[in-house]
Design a protein around this motif. Structure first.
Motif, PDB file in Angstrom:
ATOM      1  N   PRO A 140      12.202 -30.839 -29.308  1.00 64.82           N
ATOM      2  CA  PRO A 140      11.608 -32.070 -28.773  1.00 64.82           C
ATOM      3  C   PRO A 140      10.278 -31.820 -28.049  1.00 64.82           C
ATOM      4  CG  PRO A 140      13.948 -31.974 -28.261  1.00 64.82           C
ATOM      5  CD  PRO A 140      13.577 -30.629 -28.789  1.00 64.82           C
ATOM      6  N   MET A 141      10.140 -30.670 -27.414  1.00 68.91           N
ATOM      7  CA  MET A 141       8.878 -30.335 -26.739  1.00 68.91           C
ATOM      8  C   MET A 141       7.755 -30.158 -27.757  1.00 68.91           C
ATOM      9  SD  MET A 141       9.919 -27.657 -23.752  1.00 68.91           S
ATOM     10  CE  MET A 141      11.236 -27.957 -22.580  1.00 68.91           C
ATOM     11  N   MET A 142       8.069 -29.476 -28.858  1.00 68.80           N
ATOM     12  CA  MET A 142       7.063 -29.281 -29.900  1.00 68.80           C
ATOM     13  C   MET A 142       6.646 -30.624 -30.506  1.00 68.80           C
ATOM     14  SD  MET A 142       8.137 -25.807 -31.935  1.00 68.80           S
ATOM     15  CE  MET A 142       9.891 -26.100 -32.112  1.00 68.80           C
ATOM     16  N   GLU A 143       7.606 -31.524 -30.661  1.00 62.79           N
ATOM     17  CA  GLU A 143       7.312 -32.857 -31.196  1.00 62.79           C
ATOM     18  C   GLU A 143       6.402 -33.655 -30.261  1.00 62.79           C
ATOM     19  OE1 GLU A 143      11.140 -34.583 -31.932  1.00 62.79           O
ATOM     20  OE2 GLU A 143      11.607 -33.122 -33.516  1.00 62.79           O
ATOM     21  N   CYS A 144       6.447 -33.318 -28.968  1.00 65.51           N
ATOM     22  CA  CYS A 144       5.588 -33.995 -27.980  1.00 65.51           C
ATOM     23  C   CYS A 144       4.191 -33.365 -27.891  1.00 65.51           C
ATOM     24  CB  CYS A 144       6.241 -33.963 -26.599  1.00 65.51           C
ATOM     25  SG  CYS A 144       7.663 -35.034 -26.448  1.00 65.51           S
ATOM     26  N   ASN A 145       3.965 -32.291 -28.686  1.00 73.04           N
ATOM     27  CA  ASN A 145       2.654 -31.640 -28.744  1.00 73.04           C
ATOM     28  C   ASN A 145       2.280 -30.887 -27.465  1.00 73.04           C
ATOM     29  OD1 ASN A 145       0.296 -30.918 -30.134  1.00 73.04           O
ATOM     30  ND2 ASN A 145      -0.855 -32.641 -29.306  1.00 73.04           N
ATOM     31  N   ILE A 146       3.264 -30.189 -26.873  1.00 75.61           N
ATOM     32  CA  ILE A 146       2.948 -29.340 -25.716  1.00 75.61           C
ATOM     33  C   ILE A 146       2.097 -28.161 -26.179  1.00 75.61           C
ATOM     34  CG2 ILE A 146       5.087 -29.959 -24.505  1.00 75.61           C
ATOM     35  CD1 ILE A 146       6.052 -27.018 -25.172  1.00 75.61           C
ATOM     36  N   ASP A 147       1.268 -27.628 -25.268  1.00 75.19           N
ATOM     37  CA  ASP A 147       0.559 -26.379 -25.574  1.00 75.19           C
ATOM     38  C   ASP A 147       0.898 -25.267 -24.578  1.00 75.19           C
ATOM     39  OD1 ASP A 147      -0.834 -27.480 -23.464  1.00 75.19           O
ATOM     40  OD2 ASP A 147      -2.813 -27.295 -24.376  1.00 75.19           O
ATOM     41  N   TYR A 148       1.732 -25.591 -23.586  1.00 76.82           N
ATOM     42  CA  TYR A 148       2.255 -24.579 -22.649  1.00 76.82           C
ATOM     43  C   TYR A 148       3.745 -24.812 -22.457  1.00 76.82           C
ATOM     44  CZ  TYR A 148      -2.129 -22.489 -21.097  1.00 76.82           C
ATOM     45  OH  TYR A 148      -3.304 -21.783 -21.050  1.00 76.82           O
ATOM     46  N   LEU A 149       4.506 -23.719 -22.427  1.00 81.52           N
ATOM     47  CA  LEU A 149       5.914 -23.770 -22.049  1.00 81.52           C
ATOM     48  C   LEU A 149       6.086 -22.950 -20.778  1.00 81.52           C
ATOM     49  CD1 LEU A 149       8.929 -24.438 -22.558  1.00 81.52           C
ATOM     50  CD2 LEU A 149       9.066 -22.270 -23.830  1.00 81.52           C
ATOM     51  N   VAL A 150       6.530 -23.604 -19.721  1.00 88.98           N
ATOM     52  CA  VAL A 150       6.769 -22.936 -18.441  1.00 88.98           C
ATOM     53  C   VAL A 150       8.244 -22.550 -18.369  1.00 88.98           C
ATOM     54  CG1 VAL A 150       6.710 -23.166 -15.928  1.00 88.98           C
ATOM     55  CG2 VAL A 150       4.943 -24.279 -17.327  1.00 88.98           C
ATOM     56  N   LEU A 151       8.504 -21.270 -18.118  1.00 87.49           N
ATOM     57  CA  LEU A 151       9.875 -20.799 -17.939  1.00 87.49           C
ATOM     58  C   LEU A 151      10.222 -20.878 -16.456  1.00 87.49           C
ATOM     59  CD1 LEU A 151       9.876 -17.719 -20.357  1.00 87.49           C
ATOM     60  CD2 LEU A 151      10.485 -20.106 -20.840  1.00 87.49           C
ATOM     61  N   GLY A 152      11.111 -21.791 -16.106  1.00 81.97           N
ATOM     62  CA  GLY A 152      11.407 -22.075 -14.698  1.00 81.97           C
ATOM     63  C   GLY A 152      12.693 -21.461 -14.210  1.00 81.97           C
ATOM     64  N   CYS A 153      13.059 -20.311 -14.760  1.00 85.82           N
ATOM     65  CA  CYS A 153      14.248 -19.578 -14.311  1.00 85.82           C
ATOM     66  C   CYS A 153      13.985 -18.107 -14.563  1.00 85.82           C
ATOM     67  CB  CYS A 153      15.485 -20.042 -15.099  1.00 85.82           C
ATOM     68  SG  CYS A 153      16.959 -19.031 -14.830  1.00 85.82           S
ATOM     69  N   SER A 154      14.320 -17.254 -13.590  1.00 84.36           N
ATOM     70  CA  SER A 154      13.978 -15.828 -13.733  1.00 84.36           C
ATOM     71  C   SER A 154      14.773 -15.136 -14.839  1.00 84.36           C
ATOM     72  CB  SER A 154      14.181 -15.094 -12.395  1.00 84.36           C
ATOM     73  OG  SER A 154      15.526 -15.199 -11.962  1.00 84.36           O
ATOM     74  N   HIS A 155      15.850 -15.767 -15.317  1.00 86.20           N
ATOM     75  CA  HIS A 155      16.570 -15.213 -16.470  1.00 86.20           C
ATOM     76  C   HIS A 155      15.769 -15.380 -17.771  1.00 86.20           C
ATOM     77  CE1 HIS A 155      20.135 -15.265 -13.855  1.00 86.20           C
ATOM     78  NE2 HIS A 155      20.807 -14.623 -14.795  1.00 86.20           N
ATOM     79  N   TYR A 156      14.996 -16.438 -17.854  1.00 86.66           N
ATOM     80  CA  TYR A 156      14.441 -16.851 -19.145  1.00 86.66           C
ATOM     81  C   TYR A 156      13.385 -15.911 -19.753  1.00 86.66           C
ATOM     82  CZ  TYR A 156      16.775 -21.362 -18.245  1.00 86.66           C
ATOM     83  OH  TYR A 156      17.693 -22.349 -17.982  1.00 86.66           O
ATOM     84  N   PRO A 157      12.630 -15.119 -18.968  1.00 80.20           N
ATOM     85  CA  PRO A 157      11.705 -14.175 -19.624  1.00 80.20           C
ATOM     86  C   PRO A 157      12.395 -13.251 -20.632  1.00 80.20           C
ATOM     87  CG  PRO A 157      11.108 -14.384 -17.340  1.00 80.20           C
ATOM     88  CD  PRO A 157      12.406 -15.141 -17.502  1.00 80.20           C
ATOM     89  N   TYR A 158      13.697 -13.009 -20.452  1.00 77.30           N
ATOM     90  CA  TYR A 158      14.416 -12.180 -21.416  1.00 77.30           C
ATOM     91  C   TYR A 158      14.607 -12.897 -22.761  1.00 77.30           C
ATOM     92  CZ  TYR A 158      15.219  -8.730 -17.807  1.00 77.30           C
ATOM     93  OH  TYR A 158      15.021  -7.773 -16.842  1.00 77.30           O
ATOM     94  N   LEU A 159      14.302 -14.183 -22.792  1.00 76.80           N
ATOM     95  CA  LEU A 159      14.418 -14.960 -24.025  1.00 76.80           C
ATOM     96  C   LEU A 159      13.082 -15.099 -24.763  1.00 76.80           C
ATOM     97  CD1 LEU A 159      16.709 -17.862 -22.734  1.00 76.80           C
ATOM     98  CD2 LEU A 159      17.396 -15.739 -23.884  1.00 76.80           C
ATOM     99  N   ILE A 160      12.013 -14.539 -24.212  1.00 76.80           N
ATOM    100  CA  ILE A 160      10.684 -14.727 -24.807  1.00 76.80           C
ATOM    101  C   ILE A 160      10.638 -14.295 -26.284  1.00 76.80           C
ATOM    102  CG2 ILE A 160       8.269 -13.941 -24.733  1.00 76.80           C
ATOM    103  CD1 ILE A 160       8.424 -14.187 -21.663  1.00 76.80           C
TER     104      ILE A 160
END
Length: 259
Positions: free
Chosen positions: A170-190
């Motif tokens: 849904p974010m891609m459909e909204c035409n975002i150009d930045y994704l902010v990772l707002g949880c310190s766990h999430y960098p492991y998902l990059i």
């Protein structure tokens, strides 16, 4: 100014090691003590009072280890508890907040996505950040289930892949150009996220900024460790240490302790 005591860090599990890695890279001569409260992960689904209670308990554990500064390596704990921690304890605290500002300032589509926990997105501190950028459309998504999968060592599982697609499409459909990772766990998902997002969407997290702020506060208020022997990196967890050991590459001392 010299201060040989360790830097303390805590998170609701292993995710904050993404912050620890940035700090250790920038300040390799400093001793660190990292506390993984995996037994109570994720904090993002808990009430504000519960988060304050757990954050205070973690702080007291680190104070008993003579830490000179405490990094709240958890977005949910920062946005819900750091104000109370700073009032209650006489020690500098470094917090992490979602990197909305750099994303908003550099976005060309004026649309950014943020993937975070419920506790972060519903916090007063997060709302204060968001309201500064009225001209930017911010697409918020709670990462239900992501922390639990990371804590269970299932970063590359089909379930993880399916959840990320569900949250990011849904974010891609909204035409975002930045994704902010707002949880310190999430960098492991990059690596997983990069397989889903097109290359024009930049991924941004808070780790480097937190490390720089830690160095700044050590310089201004606390003091650096004298370099006379190799630094020590110590990790505590209150659950099975297997996943934490894997994340760290089996290079550091990990102790299982009930706290």
């Amino acid at each position: 100014m010299t201060n040989n005591n360790p830097i303390g860090l805590f998170d609701s599990g292993i995710g904050g090691t993404s912050i620890w890695k940035e700090i250790h890279q920038l300040l390799p001569n400093e001793n660190t003590i990292y506390l993984a409260d995996s037994k109570n992960a994720p904090y993002g689904q808990k009430s504000k009072d519960e988060i304050i209670h757990l954050s205070s308990k973690n702080t007291e554990f680190l104070l008993n280890q003579n830490c000179k500064i405490i990094v709240v390596a958890c977005n949910t704990a920062t946005t819900n508890a750091i104000k109370e921690l700073r009032v209650k304890y006489d020690i500098p605290f470094i917090g992490i907040e979602p990197a909305i500002k750099p994303a908003a300032l550099h976005s060309k589509t004026q649309k950014i996505g943020i993937l975070a926990t419920k506790g972060t997105l519903n916090s007063e501190l997060f709302y204060k950040h968001v309201e500064q950028f009225q001209d930017i459309q911010i697409i918020e998504q709670i990462g239900f289930g992501l922390v639990e999968l990371i804590e269970n060592g299932e970063i590359n599982s089909k379930e993880m892949k399916d959840l990320l697609k569900k949250y990011l499409n849904p974010m891609m459909e909204c035409n975002i150009d930045y994704l902010v990772l707002g949880c310190s766990h999430y960098p492991y998902l990059i690596p997983q996220i990069k397989k889903i997002l097109p290359s024009n969407i930049k991924i941004i997290d808070s780790g480097e900024a937190v490390a720089k702020q830690t160095k700044k506060i050590l310089y201004e208020k606390v003091g650096f460790r004298e370099i006379n022997e190799k630094s020590e990196q110590l990790f505590y967890t209150n659950t099975n240490p297997k996943v934490l050991i894997e994340i760290l590459g089996n290079k550091f001392k990990v102790l299982e302790k009930d706290f």
